[in-house]
Design a protein around this motif. Structure first.
Motif, PDB file in Angstrom:
ATOM      1  N   CYS A   1     -38.887  49.393   0.452  1.00  0.00           N
ATOM      2  CA  CYS A   1     -38.505  48.186   0.099  1.00  0.00           C
ATOM      3  C   CYS A   1     -38.880  47.902  -1.084  1.00  0.00           C
ATOM      4  O   CYS A   1     -40.272  47.846  -1.354  1.00  0.00           O
ATOM      5  CB  CYS A   1     -38.483  46.981   1.117  1.00  0.00           C
ATOM      6  SG  CYS A   1     -37.756  45.670   0.497  1.00  0.00           S
TER       7      CYS A   1
ATOM      8  N   LYS B   1     -38.729  45.343  -2.646  1.00  0.00           N
ATOM      9  CA  LYS B   1     -39.193  43.756  -3.060  1.00  0.00           C
ATOM     10  C   LYS B   1     -40.278  43.540  -2.052  1.00  0.00           C
ATOM     11  O   LYS B   1     -41.386  43.005  -2.791  1.00  0.00           O
ATOM     12  CB  LYS B   1     -37.975  42.853  -2.100  1.00  0.00           C
ATOM     13  CG  LYS B   1     -37.990  41.479  -2.378  1.00  0.00           C
ATOM     14  CD  LYS B   1     -37.605  41.191  -3.818  1.00  0.00           C
ATOM     15  CE  LYS B   1     -37.590  39.621  -4.243  1.00  0.00           C
ATOM     16  NZ  LYS B   1     -37.549  39.380  -5.589  1.00  0.00           N
ATOM     17  N   CYS B   2     -40.516  43.888  -0.821  1.00  0.00           N
ATOM     18  CA  CYS B   2     -41.768  43.507  -0.266  1.00  0.00           C
ATOM     19  C   CYS B   2     -42.456  44.771  -0.083  1.00  0.00           C
ATOM     20  O   CYS B   2     -43.716  44.929   0.936  1.00  0.00           O
ATOM     21  CB  CYS B   2     -41.444  42.964   1.259  1.00  0.00           C
ATOM     22  SG  CYS B   2     -40.313  43.931   2.537  1.00  0.00           S
TER      23      CYS B   2
ATOM     24  N   CYS C   1     -33.068  45.425   3.845  1.00  0.00           N
ATOM     25  CA  CYS C   1     -34.391  45.675   4.301  1.00  0.00           C
ATOM     26  C   CYS C   1     -34.695  44.868   5.674  1.00  0.00           C
ATOM     27  O   CYS C   1     -33.998  43.801   5.883  1.00  0.00           O
ATOM     28  CB  CYS C   1     -35.595  44.975   3.401  1.00  0.00           C
ATOM     29  SG  CYS C   1     -37.066  44.967   3.663  1.00  0.00           S
TER      30      CYS C   1
ATOM     31  N   CYS D   1     -37.333  41.706   5.056  1.00  0.00           N
ATOM     32  CA  CYS D   1     -37.190  40.626   4.185  1.00  0.00           C
ATOM     33  C   CYS D   1     -35.613  40.639   3.949  1.00  0.00           C
ATOM     34  O   CYS D   1     -35.073  39.520   3.184  1.00  0.00           O
ATOM     35  CB  CYS D   1     -37.883  40.767   2.755  1.00  0.00           C
ATOM     36  SG  CYS D   1     -37.289  41.940   1.716  1.00  0.00           S
TER      37      CYS D   1
HETATM   38 ZN   LIG Z   1     -38.287  43.852   2.097  1.00  0.00          ZN
END
Ligand SMILES: [Zn+2]
Length: 70
Positions: free
Chosen positions: A55, A57-58, A37, A40
């Motif tokens: 992504c 995650k974020c 990413c 992040c």
């Molecule tokens: Zn990310």
């Protein structure tokens, strides 16, 4: 049918020749795998569709190249 050495290109059977099937398998592996990413910097980016990546995650959604991220 057992999966061959050519991985995801096994769907082509014996067609098109081995070299080109090995190549497409490599590209598809990269395409379906996770990318880093740019926001992040986690290895959590999946390709959503042509040129679109998200992504996990974020939750950032952004564009990249058609089959791989940059
Ligand atoms: Zn990310």
């Amino acid at each position: 049918m057992a999966t061959k050495k050519v991985g995801s290109a096994g769907r082509f059977g014996s067609r098109y020749g081995k070299t080109i099937r090995v190549k497409i398998a490599e590209i598809e592996k990269r395409q379906r795998g996770t990318h880093v990413c740019p926001y992040c910097s986690k290895q959590q980016v999946r390709r959503v569709s042509l040129g679109i990546y998200e992504c996990r995650k974020c939750r950032a959604k952004f564009t990249g190249r058609a089959y791989t991220l940059a």
